[in-house]
Design an enzyme around this catalytic site. Structure first.
Site, PDB file in Angstrom:
ATOM      1  N   ASP A 246      -6.951  -3.142  -6.385  1.00 18.93           N
ATOM      2  CA  ASP A 246      -7.680  -3.534  -5.597  1.00 18.93           C
ATOM      3  C   ASP A 246      -7.445  -4.872  -5.902  1.00 18.93           C
ATOM      4  O   ASP A 246      -8.029  -5.343  -7.390  1.00 18.93           O
ATOM      5  CB  ASP A 246      -9.165  -2.989  -5.075  1.00 18.93           C
ATOM      6  CG  ASP A 246      -9.539  -3.522  -3.412  1.00 18.93           C
ATOM      7  OD1 ASP A 246      -8.756  -3.140  -2.956  1.00 18.93           O
ATOM      8  OD2 ASP A 246     -10.192  -4.489  -3.663  1.00 18.93           O
TER       9      ASP A 246
ATOM     10  N   ARG B 233      -7.097  11.589  -5.111  1.00 13.10           N
ATOM     11  CA  ARG B 233      -9.099  11.068  -4.126  1.00 13.10           C
ATOM     12  C   ARG B 233     -10.035  11.818  -3.891  1.00 13.10           C
ATOM     13  O   ARG B 233     -10.874  10.968  -3.831  1.00 13.10           O
ATOM     14  CB  ARG B 233      -8.414  10.252  -2.997  1.00 13.10           C
ATOM     15  CG  ARG B 233      -9.696   9.473  -2.360  1.00 13.10           C
ATOM     16  CD  ARG B 233      -9.607   8.364  -3.267  1.00 13.10           C
ATOM     17  NE  ARG B 233     -10.291   7.032  -2.314  1.00 13.10           N
ATOM     18  CZ  ARG B 233     -11.740   7.678  -2.093  1.00 13.10           C
ATOM     19  NH1 ARG B 233     -12.167   8.136  -2.991  1.00 13.10           N
ATOM     20  NH2 ARG B 233     -12.595   6.388  -1.570  1.00 13.10           N
TER      21      ARG B 233
ATOM     22  N   ARG C 191       0.859  -1.713  -0.114  1.00  7.91           N
ATOM     23  CA  ARG C 191      -0.222  -0.035   0.188  1.00  7.91           C
ATOM     24  C   ARG C 191       0.964   1.185  -0.020  1.00  7.91           C
ATOM     25  O   ARG C 191       0.402   2.046   0.010  1.00  7.91           O
ATOM     26  CB  ARG C 191      -0.840   0.240   1.276  1.00  7.91           C
ATOM     27  CG  ARG C 191      -2.369  -0.732   0.928  1.00  7.91           C
ATOM     28  CD  ARG C 191      -3.190  -0.337   1.897  1.00  7.91           C
ATOM     29  NE  ARG C 191      -3.755  -1.630   2.307  1.00  7.91           N
ATOM     30  CZ  ARG C 191      -4.076  -2.105   3.373  1.00  7.91           C
ATOM     31  NH1 ARG C 191      -3.636  -1.487   4.856  1.00  7.91           N
ATOM     32  NH2 ARG C 191      -5.067  -3.085   4.046  1.00  7.91           N
TER      33      ARG C 191
ATOM     34  N   ARG D  60      -3.547   6.409   1.288  1.00  2.00           N
ATOM     35  CA  ARG D  60      -3.998   7.261   1.596  1.00  2.00           C
ATOM     36  C   ARG D  60      -2.910   8.593   2.603  1.00  2.00           C
ATOM     37  O   ARG D  60      -3.255   9.335   3.014  1.00  2.00           O
ATOM     38  CB  ARG D  60      -5.372   7.242   2.367  1.00  2.00           C
ATOM     39  CG  ARG D  60      -6.556   7.110   1.989  1.00  2.00           C
ATOM     40  CD  ARG D  60      -7.487   6.493   2.442  1.00  2.00           C
ATOM     41  NE  ARG D  60      -7.424   4.664   2.945  1.00  2.00           N
ATOM     42  CZ  ARG D  60      -8.454   4.222   3.662  1.00  2.00           C
ATOM     43  NH1 ARG D  60      -9.040   4.921   4.139  1.00  2.00           N
ATOM     44  NH2 ARG D  60      -7.952   3.215   4.605  1.00  2.00           N
TER      45      ARG D  60
ATOM     46  N   TYR E  19     -14.580 -12.763  -0.199  1.00  2.00           N
ATOM     47  CA  TYR E  19     -15.762 -11.218   0.549  1.00  2.00           C
ATOM     48  C   TYR E  19     -16.789 -11.814  -0.404  1.00  2.00           C
ATOM     49  O   TYR E  19     -18.469 -11.584  -0.063  1.00  2.00           O
ATOM     50  CB  TYR E  19     -14.466 -10.879  -0.814  1.00  2.00           C
ATOM     51  CG  TYR E  19     -13.736  -9.727  -0.093  1.00  2.00           C
ATOM     52  CD1 TYR E  19     -14.129  -8.887   0.875  1.00  2.00           C
ATOM     53  CD2 TYR E  19     -12.076 -10.072  -0.808  1.00  2.00           C
ATOM     54  CE1 TYR E  19     -13.272  -7.820   1.610  1.00  2.00           C
ATOM     55  CE2 TYR E  19     -11.381  -8.987   1.055  1.00  2.00           C
ATOM     56  CZ  TYR E  19     -12.284  -8.120   1.441  1.00  2.00           C
ATOM     57  OH  TYR E  19     -10.835  -7.540   2.977  1.00  2.00           O
TER      58      TYR E  19
END
Length: 682
Positions: free
Chosen positions: A414, A378, A365, A369, A490
């Site tokens: 992702d 974003r 990652r 962010r 998921y």
């Protein structure tokens, strides 16, 4: 080790003993027979280690007949299960007509199973019940025993074979959906065979008969291991996969595991057949020869024919010999393999466990962010839009590399993108993460999944092309995908989960549908990764983020075959990194599933974990992401501790134990990267 002691002996061994009774037994036993008129060269005094137990004396005689010095060290013994309720339950259900097929895996196991059943039931009744259904004999040993007992097998699977040939032979004979199949296990369960049967709709019953353990007298085996470690042996022959496991495990317990592996690397190593060979390779050892027919006599004949030339070749390159890993399924090069212009980059060399000028580092990652450049983009675009627009994905990928000065880029994407063409309603909610509107909970749900084309994710390939061009051949680019289990979790949970109750319940209650789903995900994931490689990815990583929720038995049965099939599909020249979290109890199984690099989270000690993996793969990790919130001095201390655990051994890639957290100070991430480069410089 003393290289002089490794030189081939020129003298011919003439100390062969005469064993009248053993010679008679050899003549009568089909397992030991080979063409007696052959003119195969002899061993010429080579020291031959064999790990056979039941036929130890016969093996010694065969080796000595061909001029070898026999070092027979039994590595296992079969212990029948006391009060074998499973065998008795199997007999009850068999006599009640509740099985459609029975697979007999071994001769010893078949005989032991009948011995247990006959404590309560007449043989004639058992034979009649088996005659009414499909019976499978895996090779000549169960065939002989079955016929001795009065059972004529319906299907004979010739040797050499693995579970794949057994499964294929049975599936070609009967439609397995809804069928009840019993499998006589041989010491350990074959989880791949079970998974393959269940994937085709069969209901499987495992019938344990005996267990394998080390011999009661381990002195001969210890002596053989010391000879191998001390380079005082020339040839090794294995006749079962469990021999391999016991040999390596005892060597590790004796503290000579590395020396034994290096000793094997300087020897000519022979295997009786494919199953045994797979186990040898799983421990990072090479298999130099197999016989044309899986019989002891043929194996020893092949050893005598090939050993000298193998040893000359190996010992001419002794300084470069290393034990190498081999996954459960063999990866092959692409049809037109080419050498990457980045082949000598430290990141690529570390994946191959080659020496590097410093320890390479990148961060999971790293384009996220915590970086203000990412947050500015974003604010103008939602997450999926950023993934789907190649120019945005490429921009945040490249920005992270330039800002951090890491040794690899990883494409911004992702792990759940493959769920988009499945049309299950994937979307991301602020604060809640990914949501699946139409989770898969039943066979009918799975049947509604449309045919999927990897072209639907072409935007990822286009982003990789942009990044590849911008990096200018200076920094390797990592493509990635979620592993089948994590994607399935998921899909079944409908999003994130803590207990994975729905996923595990699905596995346990609908194994056929589970394996169908996993096969679907595995095929698509393999195609997705190959598309990324074609677009310019130099390395690929498989994220099995949630597989740590499983125990080893469930991993073997429900996950390993499918993850292995993904990794096996990747061209051999492209390094594969295999990562999971909370997987300290699964590391050996993850290595078995495959991958050139095993990712470690921060919950394990890197030195201990790498030793458990027998140093047969590279490792990646494993700083706790929270450590980046400490001051720079503490970050450096923790980085030094991990580098010390790696001990400068080739094949360490520094990383976090999971993804970098959103609130992480960017300067602290940069300080870590600078510290690793500085402190690991060689």
């Amino acid at each position: 080790m003393n290289d002089e002691s490794c030189q081939l002996k020129a003298q011919v061994w003439t100390g062969c003993r005469t064993h009248g009774k053993i010679d008679d037994a050899l003549a009568m036993n089909p397992e030991t027979q080979s063409n007696s008129s052959d003119i195969t060269p002899g061993f010429g005094g080579l020291r031959v280690v064999a790990f056979e137990s039941r036929m130890a004396a016969e093996v010694a005689t065969m080796i000595e007949r061909r001029g070898g010095i026999a070092m027979v060290a039994p590595a296992m013994r079969e212990v029948p299960l006391e009060d074998n309720h499973a065998a008795l339950d199997f007999a009850e259900h068999l006599l009640a007509g509740e099985f459609d097929a029975v697979i007999f895996m071994t001769g010893v196991g078949t005989r032991a199973l009948f011995a247990a059943m006959e404590t309560r039931h007449q043989r004639a009744a058992l034979v009649a019940a088996l005659a009414a259904i499909t019976t499978v004999a895996r090779g000549p040993k169960p065939i002989r025993v079955m016929r001795d007992l009065g059972v004529e097998p319906s299907i004979v699977v010739p040797e050499p074979n693995t579970w794949r040939e057994v499964l294929g032979a049975l599936a070609a004979k009967i439609a397995l959906k809804g069928k009840r199949v019993a499998v006589q296990e041989y010491g350990v369960s074959n989880h791949e065979l079970t998974a393959g049967l269940e994937a085709r709709g069969a209901r499987v019953t495992i019938v344990p008969v005996y267990r394998w353990t080390l011999p009661a007298d381990r002195a001969p085996l210890r002596a053989a291991l010391n000879a191998i470690a001390g380079c005082a042996a020339d040839v090794a022959i294995f006749t079962s996969s469990n021999q391999v496991t016991n040999v390596i495990q005892l060597a590790e317990a004796e503290g000579i595991g590395d020396s034994v592996k290096h000793g094997f690397a300087r020897m000519a190593v022979g295997s009786i057949g494919p199953v045994c060979s797979e186990q040898i390779r799983a421990y990072g050892l090479s298999v130099d020869f197999e016989p044309e027919h899986s019989k002891l006599g043929h194996l020893i004949k092949e050893a005598a024919a090939q050993a000298t030339l193998i040893l000359i070749a190996k010992r001419a390159n002794a300084d470069r010999i290393e034990a190498v890993a081999s996954p459960t399924l063999r990866r092959v090069p692409s049809s037109i393999p080419t050498r990457s212009p980045l082949a000598d980059h430290p990141m690529m060399k570390a994946c191959r466990r080659e020496p590097t000028p410093y320890t390479p580092i990148w961060l999971m990652r790293q384009a996220g962010r915590y970086m203000p450049e990412y947050r500015r983009i974003r604010e103008q675009h939602d997450f999926l839009e950023m993934c789907k627009r190649p120019e945005l994905s490429a921009e945040v990928t490249i920005t992270a590399v330039e800002r951090l000065k890491v040794d690899a880029a990883i494409i911004f994407a992702d792990i759940l993108l493959p769920l988009i063409p499945m049309e299950v309603g994937l979307h991301f909610e602020k604060g809640d993460g990914p949501i699946i509107d139409r989770p898969i909970r039943t066979e009918a749900d799975l049947d509604r999944i449309p045919d999927m084309d990897v072209a639907a994710l072409g935007f990822v390939g286009n982003a990789i092309k942009l990044v590849h061009r911008a990096l200018g051949g200076k920094t390797p680019l990592i493509g990635f995908a979620g592993a089948p289990f994590t994607l399935a979790s998921y899909l079944i949970e409908g999003g994130s989960s803590r207990q994975y109750q729905a996923t595990k319940t699905f596995m346990y209650t609908q194994p056929e549908t589970w394996h169908r789903l996993m096969e679907l995900l595995a095929r698509f994931t393999a195609d997705y990764l190959k598309m990324q490689i074609a677009a310019g990815a130099d390395i690929v990583q498989i994220f099995d983020s949630w597989v740590g929720s499983l125990g080893p038995d469930d991993y073997r049965r429900f996950v390993l075959p499918h993850t292995a099939s993904v990794i096996a599909a990747i061209p051999a020249e492209v390094p594969v990194m295999h990562f999971g979290t909370v997987t300290g109890n699964l590391l050996e199984l993850m290595r078995e599933a495959g991958g050139d690099v095993i990712g470690l989270d921060w919950r394990v000690n890197l030195a201990d974990a790498w030793a458990r993996l027998n140093y047969s793969v590279a490792v990646q990790g494993n700083l706790d992401p929270i450590a980046l919130f400490a001051d720079v001095a503490e970050i450096r201390n923790r980085a030094r501790a991990i580098l010390d655990q790696a001990g400068g051994r080739p094949g360490h890639i520094f990383n976090l134990g999971h993804g970098i957290l959103p609130e992480t100070p960017v300067d602290h991430a940069i300080a870590l990267i600078d510290a690793v480069h500085e402190m690991s410089a060689r």
